[in-house]
Scaffold this active site. Structure first.
Site, PDB file in Angstrom:
ATOM      1  N   LYS A 140     -21.103 -16.648  11.016  1.00  0.00           N
ATOM      2  CA  LYS A 140     -21.449 -18.072  11.096  1.00  0.00           C
ATOM      3  C   LYS A 140     -22.879 -18.234  11.610  1.00  0.00           C
ATOM      4  O   LYS A 140     -23.675 -18.953  11.056  1.00  0.00           O
ATOM      5  CB  LYS A 140     -20.444 -18.779  12.000  1.00  0.00           C
ATOM      6  CG  LYS A 140     -20.701 -20.254  12.155  1.00  0.00           C
ATOM      7  CD  LYS A 140     -19.588 -20.940  12.932  1.00  0.00           C
ATOM      8  CE  LYS A 140     -20.000 -22.349  13.283  1.00  0.00           C
ATOM      9  NZ  LYS A 140     -18.976 -23.079  14.032  1.00  0.00           N
ATOM     10  N   GLU A 191     -22.963  -7.289  16.955  1.00  0.00           N
ATOM     11  CA  GLU A 191     -22.136  -6.282  16.267  1.00  0.00           C
ATOM     12  C   GLU A 191     -22.353  -6.355  14.761  1.00  0.00           C
ATOM     13  O   GLU A 191     -22.577  -5.342  14.093  1.00  0.00           O
ATOM     14  CB  GLU A 191     -20.638  -6.515  16.560  1.00  0.00           C
ATOM     15  CG  GLU A 191     -20.216  -6.286  17.990  1.00  0.00           C
ATOM     16  CD  GLU A 191     -20.296  -7.557  18.847  1.00  0.00           C
ATOM     17  OE1 GLU A 191     -21.150  -8.431  18.552  1.00  0.00           O
ATOM     18  OE2 GLU A 191     -19.528  -7.651  19.811  1.00  0.00           O
ATOM     19  N   GLY A 214     -15.410 -20.709  13.973  1.00  0.00           N
ATOM     20  CA  GLY A 214     -15.294 -19.336  13.468  1.00  0.00           C
ATOM     21  C   GLY A 214     -13.847 -18.938  13.212  1.00  0.00           C
ATOM     22  O   GLY A 214     -13.509 -18.385  12.159  1.00  0.00           O
ATOM     23  N   GLU A 218      -8.633 -17.867  21.948  1.00  0.00           N
ATOM     24  CA  GLU A 218     -10.011 -18.368  22.025  1.00  0.00           C
ATOM     25  C   GLU A 218     -10.003 -19.899  22.038  1.00  0.00           C
ATOM     26  O   GLU A 218     -10.918 -20.525  22.561  1.00  0.00           O
ATOM     27  CB  GLU A 218     -10.842 -17.838  20.832  1.00  0.00           C
ATOM     28  CG  GLU A 218     -12.329 -17.811  21.125  1.00  0.00           C
ATOM     29  CD  GLU A 218     -13.142 -17.015  20.107  1.00  0.00           C
ATOM     30  OE1 GLU A 218     -13.614 -15.921  20.441  1.00  0.00           O
ATOM     31  OE2 GLU A 218     -13.301 -17.498  18.972  1.00  0.00           O
ATOM     32  N   HIS A 248      11.375  -0.581  18.298  1.00  0.00           N
ATOM     33  CA  HIS A 248      11.447   0.781  18.840  1.00  0.00           C
ATOM     34  C   HIS A 248      10.319   1.037  19.827  1.00  0.00           C
ATOM     35  O   HIS A 248       9.994   2.181  20.129  1.00  0.00           O
ATOM     36  CB  HIS A 248      11.402   1.788  17.690  1.00  0.00           C
ATOM     37  CG  HIS A 248      12.544   1.579  16.747  1.00  0.00           C
ATOM     38  ND1 HIS A 248      13.766   2.177  16.928  1.00  0.00           N
ATOM     39  CD2 HIS A 248      12.668   0.776  15.662  1.00  0.00           C
ATOM     40  CE1 HIS A 248      14.591   1.776  15.967  1.00  0.00           C
ATOM     41  NE2 HIS A 248      13.949   0.918  15.200  1.00  0.00           N
ATOM     42  N   LYS A 291     -21.740 -11.304  26.615  1.00  0.00           N
ATOM     43  CA  LYS A 291     -22.788 -11.045  25.610  1.00  0.00           C
ATOM     44  C   LYS A 291     -24.155 -10.961  26.292  1.00  0.00           C
ATOM     45  O   LYS A 291     -24.944 -10.062  26.013  1.00  0.00           O
ATOM     46  CB  LYS A 291     -22.830 -12.175  24.579  1.00  0.00           C
ATOM     47  CG  LYS A 291     -21.701 -12.198  23.586  1.00  0.00           C
ATOM     48  CD  LYS A 291     -21.971 -13.265  22.527  1.00  0.00           C
ATOM     49  CE  LYS A 291     -20.712 -13.603  21.751  1.00  0.00           C
ATOM     50  NZ  LYS A 291     -20.863 -14.760  20.873  1.00  0.00           N
TER      51      LYS A 291
HETATM   52  O1  F6P Z   1     -17.839 -14.156  20.308  1.00  0.00           O
HETATM   53  C1  F6P Z   1     -16.926 -15.044  19.790  1.00  0.00           C
HETATM   54  C2  F6P Z   1     -17.338 -15.560  18.442  1.00  0.00           C
HETATM   55  O2  F6P Z   1     -18.325 -16.517  18.577  1.00  0.00           O
HETATM   56  C3  F6P Z   1     -16.146 -16.104  17.690  1.00  0.00           C
HETATM   57  O3  F6P Z   1     -15.838 -17.397  18.016  1.00  0.00           O
HETATM   58  C4  F6P Z   1     -16.571 -15.909  16.281  1.00  0.00           C
HETATM   59  O4  F6P Z   1     -15.500 -15.971  15.404  1.00  0.00           O
HETATM   60  C5  F6P Z   1     -17.200 -14.540  16.373  1.00  0.00           C
HETATM   61  O5  F6P Z   1     -17.841 -14.520  17.631  1.00  0.00           O
HETATM   62  C6  F6P Z   1     -18.174 -14.186  15.291  1.00  0.00           C
HETATM   63  O6  F6P Z   1     -19.240 -15.078  15.238  1.00  0.00           O
HETATM   64  P1  F6P Z   1     -20.180 -15.132  13.983  1.00  0.00           P
HETATM   65  O7  F6P Z   1     -19.367 -15.524  12.796  1.00  0.00           O
HETATM   66  O8  F6P Z   1     -21.227 -16.153  14.313  1.00  0.00           O
HETATM   67  O9  F6P Z   1     -20.781 -13.767  13.778  1.00  0.00           O
END
Ligand code: F6P
Length: 554
Positions: free
Chosen positions: A212, A218, A274, A360, A391, A519
């Site tokens: 988004k 990451e 998101g 969340e 199990h 973060k």
């Molecule tokens: O760190 C949480 C978050 O902001 C979520 O709400 C979101 O789904 C995810 O990170 C990924 O964010 P983005 O789509 O901006 O990479």
């Protein structure tokens, strides 16, 4: 398993107190007795919506419980809040945003306005773009740099840009185009992308960079690694990127800066959270794998649930009933968790998906206007598919000291009707709900053991261990079959359930500030890990860990 009384959300004191008193009265009642005293309990406490059937009779409730919970909902203005969401009001107050995942699947196409502007033309335009693109990839018109068609999708995203499309793509495995595979990379641990790339052929792989914000560390790290890998194997021609990388984002500038052409970007909007975004172009991997018609059917199922949520009376409204039951267990019976137990291997990622959706959204400690909560909000959501869970952790649900309200989800028809498998699966699912509800009394255990001829002392020894208290609540959700349409309805049901709870708790379910601090700190620690001077700027544990890790990695 005794709940300590929790103060009421402001303005809800009277129904809250009535529910507290009612909860005390119910303490002495066992679900077994409730079933015995009312032969119609199943039909009184169950609801059908199209191909979904909800049995909520195995909950610790009576008609009076429901009446009081519905009064609570009315007093909290639930009907008004539902309308506010559907009308595009900026109910995500801390981010000053509308909350309109419902617009993404508004198949009836009635105008939905944000600040006086109908968003539906833009939504439809992106759906059209998705259709053109997915069809050209699926029919082989879209070619990779060497002229070969695409047969592998690698989605790079995390959180809502991974869990939703990943879960739905796996759930709809029977609808995949033959010869195409999908891979989902989310973790910044290099293992994740390395494993995906090890299986990928640069000539036939399409990478979807889904974010988004297009700033998530990451995702951007994984995307850059994929880009380098691709350039190295495609002769270093930057122009080839256009055939193998597309982006889904709200951030056109960052997408361009990454080197993805505007034509290869699928946009969505800040009014899509998101974790509520799989209905947007974030669902591109789903559409690529199952085709746009099936993707639109997923949207249609969710839209049908939206209409039900908006129009059905509260007492016949599935998301409302599930949400109120959530509040009942959380605030009046002291449950701190909620288990999601899909009896369907294809829904194996649903618990993880709902974990983000719920935790969340409702993992909040202050009210909408920033006052600390004096009552509990969202529970811990967890789960695994059946029968595997039986199990592993079901022991605790049956005999442990923790109250675990559980949702069992079961399709009536299997996509793989081999041998007796599905009957065995169904029998186990229903049997678990029965065992949890009924339990087994000590007298029953003693009788059973005596019938086996065991001596008295051994029976005395074993009886307490083999007694099941029962009275453990569950919902059972039956689906006729796990089709795209029914999956859409199922996911939307849970989304709205979460919203219902947030309204009662007076919290904003659509922001996620709690993820920010970690973060920020990680950015600083990342630099310190690369440094050479001893790390001293934190507490002794954090400094010590940074320094020790550097030593151990050297
Ligand atoms: O760190 C949480 C978050 O902001 C979520 O709400 C979101 O789904 C995810 O990170 C990924 O964010 P983005 O789509 O901006 O990479």
């Amino acid at each position: 398993m005794q709940a300590s009384p929790q103060p009421a959300p402001a303005g809800l004191e009277s129904p809250w107190q009535a529910l507290q008193e009612h909860a005390k009265e119910l303490e002495a009642l066992h679900l077994r007795d409730l079933f015995q005293s009312d032969p119609h309990r199943f039909s009184r406490f169950s609801l059908q919506f199209e191909e979904l059937f909800l049995d909520y009779s195995k909950n610790r409730i009576t008609g009076e419980t429901l009446r009081l919970l519905l009064e609570l909902a009315r007093q909290a203005g639930l009907e008004r809040w539902i309308e506010r969401m559907f009308r595009g009001e900026r109910i995500n107050n801390t981010e000053h945003r509308a909350v309109l995942h419902v617009a993404l699947r508004n198949r009836s196409n009635t105008p939905i306005e944000v600040d006086g502007r109908d968003v539906m033309p833009e939504v439809n335009a992106v759906l059209e773009q998705m259709r053109r693109f997915t069809e050209s990839v699926r029919n082989g018109e879209w070619r990779g740099f060497s002229g070969r068609p695409i047969d592998r999708i690698v989605n790079i995203g995390i959180g809502g840009s991974d869990l939703g499309p990943h879960m739905a793509t796996i759930a709809l495995r029977p609808y995949w185009k033959e010869g195409m595979t999908a891979h989902f990379v989310s973790n910044v641990d290099g293992t994740d992308i390395s494993e995906a790339l090890a299986q990928a052929d640069p000539e036939t792989t399409l990478f979807i960079v889904a974010s988004k914000t297009f700033t998530t560390r990451e995702t951007m790290t994984n995307a850059h690694t994929a880009r380098r890998w691709f350039l190295k194997r495609s002769g270093g021609d930057e122009a080839a990127i256009a055939r193998h990388f597309v982006a889904v984002s709200t951030n056109a500038e960052a997408v361009q800066a990454f080197g993805i052409h505007g034509d290869n970007m699928f946009r969505f909007w800040d009014w899509v959270g998101g974790r509520y975004s799989l209905w947007s172009a974030i669902g591109l991997p789903i559409a690529l794998m199952v085709g746009m018609d099936h993707f639109e059917s997923l949207l249609a199922g969710a839209h049908a649930m939206d209409n039900h949520f908006r129009r059905a009376p509260l007492e016949k409204n599935l998301p409302v009933i599930l949400g109120l039951l959530g509040v009942w267990y959380r605030n009046f019976l002291g449950a701190g968790n909620h288990a999601i137990l899909p009896y369907d291997h294809s829904l194996r990622l649903l618990p993880a998906y709902l974990q983000q959706a719920d935790m969340e959204s409702n993992g909040k400690g202050v009210t909408r206007d920033g006052r600390p909560l004096e009552y509990d909000s969202g529970p811990i959501v967890w789960g695994q598919p059946g029968t595997n869970g039986q199990h592993a952790f079901f022991q605790l649900i049956h005999q442990g000291t923790e109250l675990v309200p559980a949702d069992f989800i079961l399709p009536a028809r299997s996509h793989h009707p081999v041998g007796d498998h599905h009957r065995i699966l169904c029998a186990n699912c229903i049997a678990q709900t029965e065992a949890l509800m009924k339990g087994k009394t000590e007298a029953e255990v003693r009788r059973e053991l005596a019938d086996t001829g065991l001596p008295r002392e051994r029976i005395d020894e074993l009886a307490p261990h083999r007694t099941f208290p029962g009275n453990r609540p569950s919902n059972t959700l039956l689906l006729r079959k796990l089709t795209p349409y029914n999956l859409g309805a199922l996911i939307a049901l849970y989304e709205h359930r979460i919203f219902v709870e947030s309204v009662i708790w007076n919290i904003n379910a659509f922001d996620q500030w709690g993820v920010e601090l970690g973060k920020q700190l990680a950015t600083r620690i990342e630099e310190e890990l690369a440094g050479e001077t001893p790390c001293t700027g934190h507490d002794s544990s954090t400094n010590g860990l940074v320094n020790r890790l550097r030593e151990m990695a050297a």
